[in-house]
Scaffold this motif. Structure first.
Motif, short mmCIF file in Angstrom:
data_model
loop_
_atom_site.label_atom_id
_atom_site.label_comp_id
_atom_site.label_asym_id
_atom_site.label_seq_id
_atom_site.Cartn_x
_atom_site.Cartn_y
_atom_site.Cartn_z
N ALA A 29 6.20 9.92 5.13
CA ALA A 29 6.73 9.87 3.78
C ALA A 29 5.70 10.30 2.74
O ALA A 29 6.00 11.04 1.79
CB ALA A 29 7.23 8.45 3.46
N LEU A 30 4.47 9.85 2.93
CA LEU A 30 3.40 10.24 1.99
C LEU A 30 3.12 11.73 2.09
O LEU A 30 2.92 12.40 1.06
CB LEU A 30 2.13 9.44 2.30
CG LEU A 30 2.10 8.01 1.78
CD1 LEU A 30 1.04 7.20 2.50
CD2 LEU A 30 1.85 8.00 0.27
N GLY A 31 3.11 12.25 3.32
CA GLY A 31 2.86 13.68 3.48
C GLY A 31 3.94 14.53 2.85
O GLY A 31 3.65 15.53 2.16
N VAL A 32 5.19 14.16 3.04
CA VAL A 32 6.30 14.91 2.46
C VAL A 32 6.27 14.82 0.93
O VAL A 32 6.45 15.82 0.22
CB VAL A 32 7.65 14.39 2.99
CG1 VAL A 32 8.82 14.99 2.22
CG2 VAL A 32 7.78 14.69 4.48
N THR A 37 1.67 9.15 -5.89
CA THR A 37 1.80 10.54 -5.44
C THR A 37 2.98 11.23 -6.11
O THR A 37 2.89 12.37 -6.55
CB THR A 37 1.95 10.60 -3.92
OG1 THR A 37 0.82 9.96 -3.30
CG2 THR A 37 2.02 12.04 -3.43
N ALA A 38 4.10 10.53 -6.20
CA ALA A 38 5.30 11.12 -6.80
C ALA A 38 5.16 11.30 -8.31
O ALA A 38 5.60 12.31 -8.86
CB ALA A 38 6.51 10.24 -6.49
N ARG A 39 4.54 10.34 -8.96
CA ARG A 39 4.49 10.39 -10.43
C ARG A 39 3.37 11.28 -10.96
O ARG A 39 3.56 12.04 -11.91
CB ARG A 39 4.31 8.98 -10.99
CG ARG A 39 4.32 8.94 -12.51
CD ARG A 39 4.40 7.52 -13.03
NE ARG A 39 4.40 7.47 -14.48
CZ ARG A 39 5.46 7.69 -15.25
NH1 ARG A 39 6.63 7.97 -14.67
NH2 ARG A 39 5.39 7.62 -16.56
N LEU A 40 2.20 11.22 -10.34
CA LEU A 40 1.04 11.93 -10.88
C LEU A 40 0.83 13.32 -10.29
O LEU A 40 0.07 14.10 -10.86
CB LEU A 40 -0.23 11.10 -10.66
CG LEU A 40 -0.31 9.73 -11.34
CD1 LEU A 40 -1.68 9.11 -11.10
CD2 LEU A 40 -0.03 9.84 -12.83
N ALA A 100 0.83 -1.21 0.00
CA ALA A 100 0.00 0.00 0.00
C ALA A 100 0.86 1.26 0.00
O ALA A 100 0.58 2.23 -0.73
CB ALA A 100 -0.93 -0.01 1.21
N VAL A 101 1.92 1.24 0.78
CA VAL A 101 2.79 2.42 0.87
C VAL A 101 3.58 2.63 -0.43
O VAL A 101 3.69 3.76 -0.92
CB VAL A 101 3.76 2.29 2.07
CG1 VAL A 101 4.78 3.40 2.06
CG2 VAL A 101 2.96 2.28 3.37
N ILE A 102 4.10 1.56 -1.00
CA ILE A 102 4.88 1.68 -2.24
C ILE A 102 4.00 2.23 -3.36
O ILE A 102 4.40 3.16 -4.09
CB ILE A 102 5.48 0.32 -2.63
CG1 ILE A 102 6.61 -0.04 -1.66
CG2 ILE A 102 6.01 0.35 -4.06
CD1 ILE A 102 7.10 -1.48 -1.79
N PRO A 115 -1.08 14.15 -7.71
CA PRO A 115 -2.54 14.18 -7.79
C PRO A 115 -3.22 15.12 -6.80
O PRO A 115 -4.44 15.12 -6.69
CB PRO A 115 -2.90 12.72 -7.45
CG PRO A 115 -1.84 12.31 -6.48
CD PRO A 115 -0.58 13.01 -6.93
N GLY A 116 -2.44 15.94 -6.09
CA GLY A 116 -3.03 16.76 -5.04
C GLY A 116 -3.03 16.00 -3.72
O GLY A 116 -2.48 14.91 -3.61
N VAL A 117 -3.70 16.56 -2.71
CA VAL A 117 -3.62 15.98 -1.37
C VAL A 117 -4.63 14.86 -1.13
O VAL A 117 -4.46 14.06 -0.22
CB VAL A 117 -3.82 17.07 -0.30
CG1 VAL A 117 -2.74 18.13 -0.41
CG2 VAL A 117 -5.20 17.70 -0.40
N ALA A 118 -5.68 14.80 -1.93
CA ALA A 118 -6.76 13.85 -1.63
C ALA A 118 -6.30 12.40 -1.78
O ALA A 118 -6.67 11.55 -0.97
CB ALA A 118 -7.96 14.11 -2.53
N TYR A 119 -5.51 12.09 -2.81
CA TYR A 119 -5.07 10.71 -2.99
C TYR A 119 -4.22 10.23 -1.81
O TYR A 119 -4.56 9.19 -1.19
CB TYR A 119 -4.31 10.53 -4.30
CG TYR A 119 -3.73 9.14 -4.42
CD1 TYR A 119 -4.53 8.07 -4.81
CD2 TYR A 119 -2.40 8.87 -4.06
CE1 TYR A 119 -4.02 6.77 -4.85
CE2 TYR A 119 -1.89 7.58 -4.11
CZ TYR A 119 -2.70 6.54 -4.51
OH TYR A 119 -2.20 5.26 -4.54
N PRO A 120 -3.13 10.91 -1.47
CA PRO A 120 -2.37 10.43 -0.30
C PRO A 120 -3.20 10.46 0.98
O PRO A 120 -2.98 9.65 1.88
CB PRO A 120 -1.16 11.38 -0.23
CG PRO A 120 -1.54 12.56 -1.05
CD PRO A 120 -2.46 12.06 -2.10
N ALA A 121 -4.16 11.39 1.07
CA ALA A 121 -5.01 11.43 2.26
C ALA A 121 -5.81 10.14 2.41
O ALA A 121 -6.01 9.66 3.53
CB ALA A 121 -5.95 12.63 2.20
#
Length: 233
Positions: free
Chosen positions: A222-225, A182-185, A174-176, A187-193
């Motif tokens: 890591a996701l937040g950063v 998040t890094a590639r697209l 899930a994290v990978i 996508p804004g904050v909603a996806y990592p949220a």
């Protein structure tokens, strides 16, 4: 054709929400459906975390409704519609399948997640990006985690992985995927949220497991950063 796609997307969003609320007490596959019963696995978020579906359904309905009534002919709004429509259409009967055939439901949720990510990738950047992307992103983010949980449950339930190993595999997967998307697209904050909410739910369900809590906490950071670095303009 653009208006027809807008109608189909709005209809699918309504059907998805209605069908899911008909079985709103669903909290995972029936343990009795497996040779090895899987009861409250550590990789499953706490029950209250599933309340995010209410926000997801509302956001998808509002977005699809606005897209139909105010942006039906707008190609930027139209770009993700087919993929999103197909994902939600599959979602409308997912719970019915999950209560009867967990393996088939796991295959189905993988397809739903892939289509939601495709829809997110198809959202053009620019004006109104957040309005177009945020509901899809929250949906895709939660599905990223939910897909791994479903897969882990099936692997444990059929004796293909021990529960402890499956827990770390689910968390890592899930994290990978969450970090990669998040890094590639950007996508804004909603996806990592959406992914982070699932991780918070896992932490809440495993407060006595220090290693798992620490790993999930590090993943949230890591996701937040990554989201902050790749935030959409």
């Amino acid at each position: 054709m653009l208006r027809l796609k807008a109608i189909l997307t709005f209809t699918a969003a309504l059907a998805f929400a209605a069908a899911s609320y008909s079985a709103r007490n669903f909290r995972g596959y029936d343990p009795a459906a497996f040779p090895v019963p899987v009861v409250n696995p550590p990789f499953q978020p706490a029950p209250w975390a599933f309340s995010i579906w209410g926000v997801i359904f509302l956001a998808l309905i509002v977005q699809a409704g606005f897209g139909l009534f105010r942006r039906a002919e707008d190609r930027a709004w139209d770009a993700p519609r087919w993929a999103l429509f197909l994902s939600m259409a599959l979602g409308a009967n997912w719970l019915a399948v999950a209560m009867q055939a967990p393996v088939l439901a796991t295959v189905q949720i993988w397809v739903m997640a892939a289509l939601s990510l495709a829809a997110l990738a198809l959202v053009p950047k620019g004006a109104e990006f957040t309005s177009r992307a945020a509901p899809i992103g929250l949906y895709a983010g939660w599905l990223t985690a939910a897909t791994m949980v479903a897969t882990g449950t099936v692997l444990v339930g059929y004796g293909l992985l021990p529960l402890g190993v499956a827990t770390w595999v689910v968390l890592a997967a899930a994290v990978i995927v969450g970090l990669a998307v998040t890094a590639r697209l950007a996508p804004g904050v909603a996806y990592p949220a959406g992914v982070i909410w699932a991780l918070i739910g896992i932490i809440a369900a495993n407060t006595a497991n220090t290693a798992l809590v620490a790993a999930a906490g590090g993943a949230i950071l890591a996701l937040g950063v990554t989201a902050w670095i790749r935030r959409a303009g």
